[in-house]
Write an enzyme that holds these catalytic residues in place. Structure first.
Site, PDB file in Angstrom:
ATOM      1  N   HIS A 191     -45.194  30.948  -9.944  1.00  0.00           N
ATOM      2  CA  HIS A 191     -46.581  30.643 -10.329  1.00  0.00           C
ATOM      3  C   HIS A 191     -47.578  31.521  -9.578  1.00  0.00           C
ATOM      4  O   HIS A 191     -48.660  31.806 -10.098  1.00  0.00           O
ATOM      5  CB  HIS A 191     -46.899  29.181 -10.016  1.00  0.00           C
ATOM      6  CG  HIS A 191     -46.328  28.204 -11.006  1.00  0.00           C
ATOM      7  ND1 HIS A 191     -47.012  27.787 -12.128  1.00  0.00           N
ATOM      8  CD2 HIS A 191     -45.140  27.552 -11.032  1.00  0.00           C
ATOM      9  CE1 HIS A 191     -46.281  26.913 -12.799  1.00  0.00           C
ATOM     10  NE2 HIS A 191     -45.132  26.740 -12.157  1.00  0.00           N
ATOM     11  N   GLU A 280     -36.203  23.021 -15.625  1.00  0.00           N
ATOM     12  CA  GLU A 280     -37.472  22.333 -15.868  1.00  0.00           C
ATOM     13  C   GLU A 280     -37.924  22.617 -17.298  1.00  0.00           C
ATOM     14  O   GLU A 280     -38.338  23.743 -17.595  1.00  0.00           O
ATOM     15  CB  GLU A 280     -38.542  22.792 -14.871  1.00  0.00           C
ATOM     16  CG  GLU A 280     -38.194  22.494 -13.409  1.00  0.00           C
ATOM     17  CD  GLU A 280     -39.233  23.034 -12.438  1.00  0.00           C
ATOM     18  OE1 GLU A 280     -40.142  23.789 -12.875  1.00  0.00           O
ATOM     19  OE2 GLU A 280     -39.148  22.702 -11.244  1.00  0.00           O
TER      20      GLU A 280
END
Length: 309
Positions: A191, A280
């Site tokens: 991220h 995920e």
């Protein structure tokens, strides 16, 4: 009839001839040396290009480099944008700017609840949104760019075993001592490079998500959807940030409409160049990454941007 040179003049003529021959040879050698030493315009261009080129012909993308972190940044590179400037129809629920996340408090570095991404990632997300809108859905993002200081906050939280206020919702079946070993928490995050985000999608018309009230009763992230916190996203089998193997995208226990929703999210994003993290279902990275080796640390804030569009 060929005229003969007088005998008395022969020595003088021979000396003149020898002198002229030597001068001619010297001039030729000098011209050759000058031509070799003085580059032409073409030679100069070639030399300049050679000096400017990389030492090898290996493309930059294939060269292995050590990860770099830009600490204490105040501004993002010009290639970063706010998602709303590219597509204001995408719903944003930036969890780490609120206490409704696995730490139970707003996370360091999230000064505003915004989705910041590289421009190419935001434009790809806009194209995916157009696909879903035609089917009566909208994307909903939970997290986009995450500064390194926020990742550091996660690490400090994971090391504090006494803080388990959000365990009942986000990691009910995982002992907190296992968060590093099991890969739920790490010292670096994709991220922080600007091309990764967490998201789901909602059916339109979308109802607003009610605010989370700190201290309210928690329900596990893998409970039936009607019992989980009502974030209005479609049912994908678990909530966002569920530290459980049920969150693995291809977990065989996820069937029916839950699996269909995961597959729709994945296939829609894959068409626009995103790849999913298998552990995920909500985690996607746009490829190729613009900054594959850099972990930025500027705050999540409108003021961090140097470009508006």
């Amino acid at each position: 009839m060929r005229r003969r040179t007088p005998t008395a003049l022969r020595p003088l003529l021979l000396a003149v001839l020898l002198s002229l021959t030597f001068a001619s040879a010297t001039a030729t050698a000098s011209a050759h040396t000058t031509a070799s030493a003085t580059p032409t315009a073409s030679d100069t261009a070639t030399a300049t290009a050679t000096a400017s080129a990389p030492a090898t012909a290996t493309p930059t993308a294939q060269v292995s480099q050590a990860p770099r972190t830009t600490h204490n940044d105040r501004k993002a590179p010009a290639s970063f944008v706010e998602l709303r400037d590219i597509d204001p129809t995408i719903i944003e629920d930036i969890r780490y700017a609120t206490p409704h996340n696995f730490t139970g408090v707003p996370v360091t570095g999230y000064t505003q609840p915004l989705c910041l991404l590289t421009r190419s990632t935001a434009k790809a997300l806009h194209r995916a949104q157009r696909q879903l809108l035609r089917r009566g859905y909208s994307l909903k993002v939970y997290d986009c760019f995450r500064p390194q200081r926020a990742v550091d906050h996660f690490v400090r939280w994971a090391e504090d075993l006494s803080d388990q206020r959000m365990k009942a919702e986000f990691y009910p079946r995982v002992d907190k001592t296992r968060l590093f070993a099991d890969g739920y928490i790490a010292e670096k995050s994709g991220h922080s490079r600007g091309s990764t985000l967490d998201l789901s999608f909602v059916r339109l018309p979308a109802r607003p998500t009610r605010p989370y009230v700190p201290g309210e009763a928690l329900t596990s992230c893998y409970s039936p959807k009607a019992e989980r916190f009502p974030d209005m996203a479609v049912d994908t089998g678990t909530g966002f940030d569920c530290f459980d193997t049920l969150a693995h995208t291809e977990d065989p226990r996820i069937t029916g409409s839950q699996r269909a929703h995961r597959e729709l999210l994945t296939t829609t994003l894959e068409r626009e160049g995103f790849t999913n993290l298998p552990e995920e279902w909500w985690h996607f990275t746009h490829q190729p990454e613009q900054y594959p080796d850099t972990y930025f640390d500027f705050p999540v804030s409108r003021h961090s941007l140097t470009s508006r569009h």
